[in-house]
Design a protein around this motif. Sequence first.
Motif, PDB file in Angstrom:
ATOM      1  N   PRO A  48       0.831  -1.207   0.000  1.00 52.40           N
ATOM      2  CA  PRO A  48       0.000   0.000   0.000  1.00 52.40           C
ATOM      3  C   PRO A  48       0.867   1.259   0.000  1.00 52.40           C
ATOM      4  N   MET A  49       0.307   2.351  -0.495  1.00 52.80           N
ATOM      5  CA  MET A  49       1.038   3.622  -0.404  1.00 52.80           C
ATOM      6  C   MET A  49       0.748   4.266   0.943  1.00 52.80           C
ATOM      7  N   TYR A  50       1.789   4.589   1.693  1.00 51.35           N
ATOM      8  CA  TYR A  50       1.662   5.339   2.947  1.00 51.35           C
ATOM      9  C   TYR A  50       2.477   6.621   2.808  1.00 51.35           C
ATOM     10  N   ASN A  51       1.811   7.740   2.950  1.00 46.39           N
ATOM     11  CA  ASN A  51       2.485   9.040   2.854  1.00 46.39           C
ATOM     12  C   ASN A  51       3.443   9.115   1.666  1.00 46.39           C
ATOM     13  N   PHE A  52       2.861   8.831   0.513  1.00 40.86           N
ATOM     14  CA  PHE A  52       3.534   8.929  -0.790  1.00 40.86           C
ATOM     15  C   PHE A  52       4.631   7.893  -1.005  1.00 40.86           C
ATOM     16  N   ALA A  91      -1.649  -0.495  -3.723  1.00 36.14           N
ATOM     17  CA  ALA A  91      -2.987   0.067  -3.489  1.00 36.14           C
ATOM     18  C   ALA A  91      -2.768   1.487  -3.002  1.00 36.14           C
ATOM     19  N   ARG A  92      -3.500   2.407  -3.598  1.00 39.04           N
ATOM     20  CA  ARG A  92      -3.301   3.817  -3.272  1.00 39.04           C
ATOM     21  C   ARG A  92      -4.662   4.478  -3.071  1.00 39.04           C
ATOM     22  N   GLY A  93      -4.752   5.284  -2.027  1.00 35.56           N
ATOM     23  CA  GLY A  93      -6.011   5.961  -1.760  1.00 35.56           C
ATOM     24  C   GLY A  93      -6.375   6.953  -2.845  1.00 35.56           C
ATOM     25  N   GLY A  94      -5.371   7.627  -3.408  1.00 32.19           N
ATOM     26  CA  GLY A  94      -5.591   8.616  -4.461  1.00 32.19           C
ATOM     27  C   GLY A  94      -5.027   8.113  -5.775  1.00 32.19           C
ATOM     28  N   TYR A  96      -1.973   8.739  -8.737  1.00 30.08           N
ATOM     29  CA  TYR A  96      -0.656   9.329  -9.035  1.00 30.08           C
ATOM     30  C   TYR A  96      -0.287   9.039 -10.487  1.00 30.08           C
ATOM     31  N   THR A 132      -8.468   4.002  -4.061  1.00 28.61           N
ATOM     32  CA  THR A 132      -9.188   3.043  -3.202  1.00 28.61           C
ATOM     33  C   THR A 132     -10.019   3.761  -2.131  1.00 28.61           C
ATOM     34  N   LEU A 133      -9.644   5.000  -1.787  1.00 20.71           N
ATOM     35  CA  LEU A 133     -10.393   5.715  -0.742  1.00 20.71           C
ATOM     36  C   LEU A 133     -11.693   6.337  -1.264  1.00 20.71           C
TER      37      LEU A 133
END
Length: 166
Positions: A48-52, A91-94, A96, A132-133
Amino acid sequence: MPYPDLPSLADAFIPPGERTPEQAASAAVTERLIADLEAADTYVFGVPMYNFSVPAVFKSWVDRIVLPGRTFDPDTREGKLTGKDVTVITARGGSYAPGTPRAPFDFQEPWIRAALEQVGLRDIRFLHAEMTLAHSMPKLAQFKQLAEESRARALRTIEELHVPVG
Ligand SMILES: Cc1cc2nc3c(=O)[nH]c(=O)nc-3n(C[C@H](O)[C@H](O)[C@H](O)COP(=O)(O)O)c2cc1C
């Protein structure tokens, strides 16, 4: 997995008979992680992506497996884990994706490439499930369709590649 620091990485270089129990335990963790990599021909990472970037546990794993003399030659910087097939599924909330406002903030894919190339892993294949968010954050609700499309695209590619997931 204990987070590695310089002394715990140095443990791997102390001859087995001379290690304290703590050093032996730390070196055993590192050795097990590297042995897993050596034994496999195909790697699939779910990140997952955490803080970019990447979660601390993935960073901690990288900090152990990038080991001079073991996974790369410190003189030539040549990586030793060659000939592997590597897929990273994120997996990324936004989003890119190229051309999006947040594209310059993707420090995840370039960092993973740079980190893993040190040990010889090249031609890394990335599959991104983005937005995903959108399903849980009201202000991103307008992007639900993008999220579905991104997920469907990633799943299609996984099927085409026969990537072993699950
Ligand atoms: C601590 C934390 C930091 C996050 N940072 C980002 C971020 O910088 N960019 C982003 O797009 N999503 C971010 N997210 C959202 C996750 O990338 C997203 O929820 C993803 O689907 C998580 O994957 P998982 O459901 O497999 O855990 C963050 C989530 C957490 C928990």
